[in-house]
Design an enzyme around this catalytic site. Structure first.
Site, PDB file in Angstrom:
ATOM      1  CE1 TYR A   1      -7.181  -0.585   6.630  1.00  0.00           C
ATOM      2  CE2 TYR A   1      -6.359   0.199   4.503  1.00  0.00           C
ATOM      3  CZ  TYR A   1      -6.216   0.068   5.869  1.00  0.00           C
ATOM      4  OH  TYR A   1      -5.106   0.599   6.482  1.00  0.00           O
TER       5      TYR A   1
ATOM      6  CG  ASP B   1      -2.822   8.636   8.060  1.00  0.00           C
ATOM      7  OD1 ASP B   1      -2.842   7.408   8.263  1.00  0.00           O
ATOM      8  OD2 ASP B   1      -2.967   9.140   6.939  1.00  0.00           O
TER       9      ASP B   1
ATOM     10  CD  GLU C   1      -2.594   1.342   2.608  1.00  0.00           C
ATOM     11  OE1 GLU C   1      -2.652   0.378   3.395  1.00  0.00           O
ATOM     12  OE2 GLU C   1      -3.111   2.444   2.855  1.00  0.00           O
TER      13      GLU C   1
END
Lengths: 271, 393
Positions: free
Chosen positions: A174, A59, A48
């Protein structure tokens, strides 16, 4: 096609996929290439590749810092695709997924950008700020370009939404292991295990778990729950970022990362 | 409820936040027309915040300019010194009804952080405020105020260390903690339902102003002028006038001419940031650019989506005022009317000075004076002592 083939081959062998995240350009393009080679050489089944963005809201601190080092090094979306081409030139054939915030795709031309993603040799897109509701245009553009748009599922998704997402998703799901942002955690939360089990019941797509996954023991418990693989990001960034300084000697960092990759892959293989 | 304003807006947040957005939208829809909620909000707006605010006829300023009559909507007279309290009260009361124990907020200049800390103290909620490191240095007194009010101030040291980075960190906190936490977003921007909800809470400004101007002169004004950072004070004034022919002007920060925060009016590009499609200041690769303004409250690279739509529709025009023009207006309003405006609001005053002169004595303008200038006095003094009219970042 690479993504589908990888999962079916691994399934046959009863092995989970190890899919590390690499922040493109942190701290340099050269290191990114070396890191990808090291990871693939030590068991990574897919990569990725994150295109750094100035405002990465999904993040945690580790990847925020990595993104800002990458931007400082001059990394751009098009240079990142250049790295994908280079990886393919070096004969690496594992699936490559491009992780980019939506504005990167949008600002770089949307359809044209996704065409370039495909031409560079990548296989899918991961766009963390494109939830189901806002993804139909992007899904169409990805499909036109011949790449998979990967969807996230989270522990707070009701089953009805899991089904809805699974019905449009391509490649794999995911699964976000935590209610929060990326970054290392001590243990896998029980709701992550439950999410994998719930997803298994509503879809035949592979379920890959990321966010907070950093230890071989995490991989073992997720595989037991029916997961098809794991994504590891912050743990790898932490292994090299402590060495990053004025004189960054990558040799030692890459050695450590190679060992780490082996141990993760071992856990995913039931060793 | 629609997620979009024309092609702008939307809900571009990580999947993890979608349940929180759905819960917030449902909560807002449930309570916005609920009599109990409305009465409670009106009670606090009146008894605690000090509504309604006057619509003041600025006689000396009007005479000095020799054109249109200038009316000033005195949001600066509200408790905590700016219009921010309207929205903070609305959202905090909503959060409480939704069973949240904790509120988080982002702040640039500190006005919204202070308003959030204030309502948290008032309602007995826990409060944490995210503020960029650069802003904590520019507005050290507001940091102390928030602490005094019992809030925790989290200094944000990532990115440009200003408002946009504070929004990033607040979104991250919200993603992890929304089960007991409400994110009290301070402007009419971000993912749906924030732009709509914040506009609704701020529309009290325009509703009052419309009644007041009719009372004062028996007719609608000819022009409304407000500064636009995220755009909540402007949309709050404009929205109740959208069904009229009144001209409306939003004033962005023109900065020092080179670096600025003028996203509308040709300088920005359409993109996606903080959960919405809007006009952004970004580089050719799509990385968000650092903005500059003498006023921290206008120093933001995106703008509320409804403003983007109103611009496209030609309903509102967007212009900018330079730092130096805002500073001149800051002085002029102080010396002619005895009202020291916030540097943000001084941008609206600066543009009004240009417009009023071109208008006739029978015409009128309403300026939204969104905040008072107490917080800026020290900064302006420092700049002028050092002989500069530009603040250094």
């Amino acid at each position: 096609m690479r993504i589908e083939k990888m999962f079916s081959a691994l399934k046959e062998r009863g092995v989970g996929a190890f899919m590390p995240y690499v922040c493109c350009g942190d701290p340099s393009a050269e290191f990114t290439l070396a890191l990808i080679e090291k990871l693939v050489g030590n068991g990574a089944d897919a990569i990725e590749l994150g295109i750094p963005f100035s405002d990465p809201i999904a993040d945690g601190k580790t990847i925020q810092a990595a993104s800002s080092r990458a931007l400082d090094s001059g990394m751009t979306p098009l240079k990142a695709l250049g790295i994908v081409s280079e990886v393919r030139k070096r004969g690496i054939e594992v699936p490559i997924l491009i992780m980019a915030y939506y504005n990167i795709v949008y600002a770089n031309g949307g359809r044209e950008f996704l065409k370039k993603v495909k031409e560079a040799g990548a296989d899918g897109m991961i766009v963390p700020d494109a939830p189901l509701e806002e993804s139909s245009e992007l899904r169409k553009l990805c499909s036109d370009a011949g790449i998979d748009l990967i969807y996230f599922i989270t522990p707070n998704c009701p089953d009805s939404r899991l089904k809805e997402i699974a019905s449009v998703a391509k490649g794999f799901l995911y699964a976000v292991a935590v209610l929060g942002i990326t970054g290392e955690r001590e243990v896998v939360a029980p709701e992550a295990i439950a999410l994998v089990e719930r997803a298994r019941k509503v879809t035949a797509l592979p379920v890959v778990v990321g966010f907070g996954i950093s230890k071989p023991s995490h991989a073992t418990s997720l595989m037991r729950a029916g997961g098809s693989g794991i994504i590891v990001g912050s743990a790898i960034v932490n292994l090299y970022s402590k060495h990053v300084g004025e004189e960054f000697d990558s040799t030692e960092a890459l050695e450590e990362i190679g060992e780490f990759a082996k141990s993760m892959k071992g856990a995913l293989s039931g060793k | 409820m629609g997620r979009y304003f024309g092609r702008y807006g939307g809900q571009f947040v990580p999947e993890t936040l979608i349940p929180a957005m759905k819960e917030l939208e449902a909560g807002y829809l449930k309570f916005k027309d609920d009599d109990g909620f409305r009465e409670e909000l009106e009670y606090y707006l009146r008894e605690y915040a000090g509504r309604e605010t006057p619509l003041y006829f600025a006689k000396r300023l009007s005479a000095e300019l020799g054109g249109a009559k200038i009316y000033i909507k005195r949001e600066d007279l509200l408790h905590t010194g700016a219009h921010k309290i309207n929205n903070a009260l609305g959202q905090a009361l909503l959060a409480k009804r939704m069973g949240k124990k904790r509120i988080i907020a982002e702040t640039g200049a500190g006005q919204h952080g202070v308003a959030s800390a204030t309502v948290a103290a008032l309602l007995g909620l826990e409060c944490e405020v995210y503020m960029g490191k650069v802003d904590t240095q520019r507005q050290a007194l507001n940091v102390f105020r928030m602490k005094l009010l019992g809030a925790k101030v989290n200094v944000v040291e990532t990115g440009s260390q200003t408002l946009k980075d504070a929004v990033n960190d607040a979104l991250r906190d919200y993603t992890a903690n929304f089960s007991d936490t409400h994110y009290l977003l301070g402007s009419a921007l971000g993912p749906h339902p924030y732009p709509t909800m914040v506009r609704d809470f701020q529309s009290v400004i325009g509703r009052e102003a419309r009644e007041q101007i009719l009372e004062a002169q028996g007719k609608l004004p000819d022009c409304l002028i407000a500064c636009v950072g995220g755009g909540s004070n402007a949309i709050g004034l404009f929205y109740p006038f959208l069904d009229t022919h009144v001209k409306m002007i939003g004033v962005e920060a023109g900065g020092n001419g080179k670096k600025h925060a003028a996203r509308l009016g040709g300088k920005g590009r359409v993109g996606i940031l903080h959960g919405m499609i809007s006009y952004l200041l970004e580089d050719s690769n799509g990385q968000i650019e650092e903005t500059h303004s003498v006023s921290a409250g206008l120093d933001y690279p995106a703008v509320g989506p409804e403003h983007c739509e109103l611009m496209d529709a030609g309903r509102v025009s967007y212009v900018s005022a330079l730092d130096s023009e805002a500073l001149e207006a800051f002085h002029l309003l102080s010396s002619t009317e005895g009202i020291i405006p916030a540097l943000e609001s001084a941008h609206a005053v600066a543009h009004a000075l240009k417009v009023a002169k071109e208008m006739g004595g029978e015409e009128s303008i309403i300026i939204n004076l969104s905040g008072r200038g107490d917080k800026d006095v020290e900064q302006v003094k420092k700049m002028e002592d050092s002989g500069k009219r530009e603040v250094e970042k």
